[in-house]
Design a protein around this motif. Structure first.
Motif, PDB file in Angstrom:
ATOM      1  N   ASP A 196      -4.182  11.065   0.318  1.00 50.56           N
ATOM      2  CA  ASP A 196      -4.279  11.821   1.559  1.00 50.56           C
ATOM      3  C   ASP A 196      -5.731  12.169   1.890  1.00 50.56           C
ATOM      4  OD1 ASP A 196      -1.509  11.852   1.921  1.00 50.56           O
ATOM      5  OD2 ASP A 196      -1.296  13.596   0.605  1.00 50.56           O
ATOM      6  N   ARG A 213       6.062   9.516   5.086  1.00 46.93           N
ATOM      7  CA  ARG A 213       6.205   8.485   6.117  1.00 46.93           C
ATOM      8  C   ARG A 213       7.551   7.775   6.046  1.00 46.93           C
ATOM      9  NH1 ARG A 213       1.097   8.646   4.104  1.00 46.93           N
ATOM     10  NH2 ARG A 213      -0.527   9.170   5.640  1.00 46.93           N
ATOM     11  N   TYR A 245       0.806  -1.226   0.000  1.00 54.81           N
ATOM     12  CA  TYR A 245       0.000   0.000   0.000  1.00 54.81           C
ATOM     13  C   TYR A 245       0.842   1.282   0.000  1.00 54.81           C
ATOM     14  CZ  TYR A 245      -4.106  -2.889   1.003  1.00 54.81           C
ATOM     15  OH  TYR A 245      -5.120  -3.812   0.946  1.00 54.81           O
ATOM     16  N   ASN A 273      -1.650   5.829   6.766  1.00 57.19           N
ATOM     17  CA  ASN A 273      -1.881   5.618   5.337  1.00 57.19           C
ATOM     18  C   ASN A 273      -3.169   4.802   5.186  1.00 57.19           C
ATOM     19  OD1 ASN A 273      -1.236   5.705   2.549  1.00 57.19           O
ATOM     20  ND2 ASN A 273      -0.373   3.648   2.675  1.00 57.19           N
ATOM     21  N   ASN A 274      -3.609   4.572   3.965  1.00 50.74           N
ATOM     22  CA  ASN A 274      -4.835   3.798   3.750  1.00 50.74           C
ATOM     23  C   ASN A 274      -4.707   2.984   2.484  1.00 50.74           C
ATOM     24  OD1 ASN A 274      -6.340   5.448   1.436  1.00 50.74           O
ATOM     25  ND2 ASN A 274      -5.377   6.911   2.837  1.00 50.74           N
ATOM     26  N   GLY A 318      -4.142   4.796  -0.741  1.00 54.69           N
ATOM     27  CA  GLY A 318      -2.910   5.559  -0.756  1.00 54.69           C
ATOM     28  C   GLY A 318      -3.023   7.033  -1.073  1.00 54.69           C
ATOM     29  N   ARG A 363       0.999   5.720  -4.413  1.00 56.82           N
ATOM     30  CA  ARG A 363       1.403   4.873  -3.290  1.00 56.82           C
ATOM     31  C   ARG A 363       0.903   3.438  -3.418  1.00 56.82           C
ATOM     32  NH1 ARG A 363      -0.532   9.310   0.481  1.00 56.82           N
ATOM     33  NH2 ARG A 363       1.270  10.661   0.836  1.00 56.82           N
ATOM     34  N   SER A 364      -0.383   3.266  -3.586  1.00 58.34           N
ATOM     35  CA  SER A 364      -1.006   1.955  -3.427  1.00 58.34           C
ATOM     36  C   SER A 364      -0.884   1.089  -4.677  1.00 58.34           C
ATOM     37  CB  SER A 364      -2.482   2.120  -3.071  1.00 58.34           C
ATOM     38  OG  SER A 364      -3.114   0.868  -2.968  1.00 58.34           O
ATOM     39  N   SER A 399       3.047   2.446   2.247  1.00 58.48           N
ATOM     40  CA  SER A 399       3.093   3.150   3.527  1.00 58.48           C
ATOM     41  C   SER A 399       4.477   3.715   3.837  1.00 58.48           C
ATOM     42  CB  SER A 399       2.671   2.208   4.657  1.00 58.48           C
ATOM     43  OG  SER A 399       1.347   1.756   4.467  1.00 58.48           O
TER      44      SER A 399
END
Length: 422
Positions: free
Chosen positions: A228, A125, A118, A222-223, A226, A338-339, A120
């Motif tokens: 914000d 981060r 994902y 994070n989620n 990915g 990100r993801s 993170s």
């Protein structure tokens, strides 16, 4: 745009008294009650809480076991047997601790894999990720020290083989080995050193974990998609939304651990370690605990020399590099997405990376001969290529799928898709 968080207001005189002198209730309220978390977190994000529970469990059981353990080569094996037979609930404490170590590593490998999948580890981060890698390194050191303490055959010979590899390091290698051993061979000073370090390192680990959690609360969670937080509806309070989900994940994880503890407590251990250490009798095949096997396979995969670096030093460098490369993941991945949910090529290579890690673990349990060496070299090559070649290049050539405008949009789109399918 972030949602305004409620402000902690003491309701009783006792709470007000504490709040003005040591605002611990306020910190708990801000960090674990109304702390905003993305509303789309899944159960993969429960492993942070699981790891915290496992760390506490390992420390508590370890402290009690230390009260009965004798760090002496003539008594260590017997003291473990005494714990199992004569100490009240000693068998339970020992099995919780030994199997807990394995489950600790299961959780941390899933936690690392989730972070890589994902994204993170990506900005902002990076420090959070680096602290997590430091936790992993401290875990490995603690586990290695602990593996020697029962003073079984595999404990003794595992310590002999691994510490011997330090002699490959130029100039300081012999000094490092003698510092660890307390002499020129694995003996009583070695056991005392390892016992002291095994007791100390978990408390150092606790400090770095605290920094890790602090860094998480600074940059936010994070989620899975990915992106914000952009809308007030993108987040929910940590309690009860995340705590209930984490609690369920922890309960399920502990139930699986309990099954191993009560029904197959020795399944994850090596049979040779239930025989007292004998320096005059070498086991047919020396292997570390299963959670070290991928790195052990990388260590043994280097069977060739490169210039002044012989195979022994090359193996040691490759093993440490396999851990060190994790620290640089935030800067090796060049994509802005990100993801892996929106990165089909990266998802494919990541799946191969996970399969390759499991394959390395299996190879680490095989004899270092013939085809196994060749396969270990190929698997090691892909391990490093994933970080050093694939991650940087994919950021340049991959075309990610379109990202949703917000977490809320992604959640609602998923809900609508489920309703239509039903």
């Amino acid at each position: 745009m972030r949602r305004e968080r409620p402000i902690y207001t003491p309701k009783t005189g006792v709470e007000r008294w504490f709040d003005t002198r040591m605002p611990l209730p306020r910190m708990v309220y801000d960090s674990f009650i109304v702390y905003p978390v993305p509303r789309n977190l899944n159960y993969a994000y429960s492993f942070g809480g699981i790891l915290t529970v496992m760390l506490v469990s390992q420390i508590l059981t370890g402290v009690v076991l230390a009260m009965h353990f004798a760090p002496d080569t003539g008594l260590a094996f017997i003291s473990v047997e005494k714990i199992m037979r004569d100490v009240n609930s000693g068998w339970l404490l020992r099995y919780l601790h030994s199997n807990g170590a394995s489950f600790f590593f299961i959780a941390v490998y899933i936690h690392i894999g989730r972070g890589l999948y994902y994204g993170s580890f990506k900005s902002p981060r990076e420090l959070l990720w680096v602290l997590g890698c430091m936790n992993f390194l401290l875990m490995m050191a603690t586990a290695f020290m602990g593996y020697v303490l029962p003073w079984g055959q595999m404990s003794f010979w595992g310590a002999t083989v691994i510490t011997n590899f330090f002699t490959a390091i130029p100039v300081v290698g012999d000094w490092i080995q003698q510092l660890l051993l307390g002499g020129f061979s694995v003996n009583n000073p070695t056991l005392n050193r390892f016992f002291a370090l095994h007791y100390l390192l978990p408390f150092m680990l606790t400090g770095v974990v605290a920094l890790h959690i602090w860094a998480l609360h600074v940059v936010g969670q994070n989620n899975p998609i990915g992106i914000d937080v952009k809308l007030p509806t993108d987040v929910v309070d940590f309690t009860p939304h995340a705590t209930v989900k984490d609690a369920l994940g922890i309960v399920v994880f502990l139930l699986v651990l309990a099954y191993f503890v009560f029904y197959m407590p020795n399944f994850l251990g090596h049979p040779d370690n239930y025989t007292v250490a004998d320096p005059l009798k070498t086991p047919a095949h020396i292997v570390p605990e299963w959670y070290f096997l991928p790195f052990y396979a990388i260590l043994r995969a280097i069977t060739f020399s490169v210039g002044p670096i012989d195979s022994k030093l090359g193996g040691v460098l490759a093993m440490f590099a396999a851990i060190a490369v994790l620290f640089f993941a935030p800067w090796l991945d060049t994509t802005k997405v990100r993801s892996a949910v929106y990165r089909p090529l990266y998802r494919l290579f990541f799946t191969l990376f996970v399969a390759n890690g499991l394959f390395l673990g299996w190879l680490g349990s095989r004899p270092a001969e013939g085809t196994y060496i060749v396969l270990s070299q190929l698997a090691t090559l892909y391990y490093f290529a994933f970080f050093i070649v694939i991650m940087p290049l994919l950021g340049l050539i991959e075309k990610p799928r379109r990202l949703p405008n917000s977490i809320t949009e992604a959640v609602l789109a998923k809900s609508n898709a489920v309703e239509k399918s039903s």
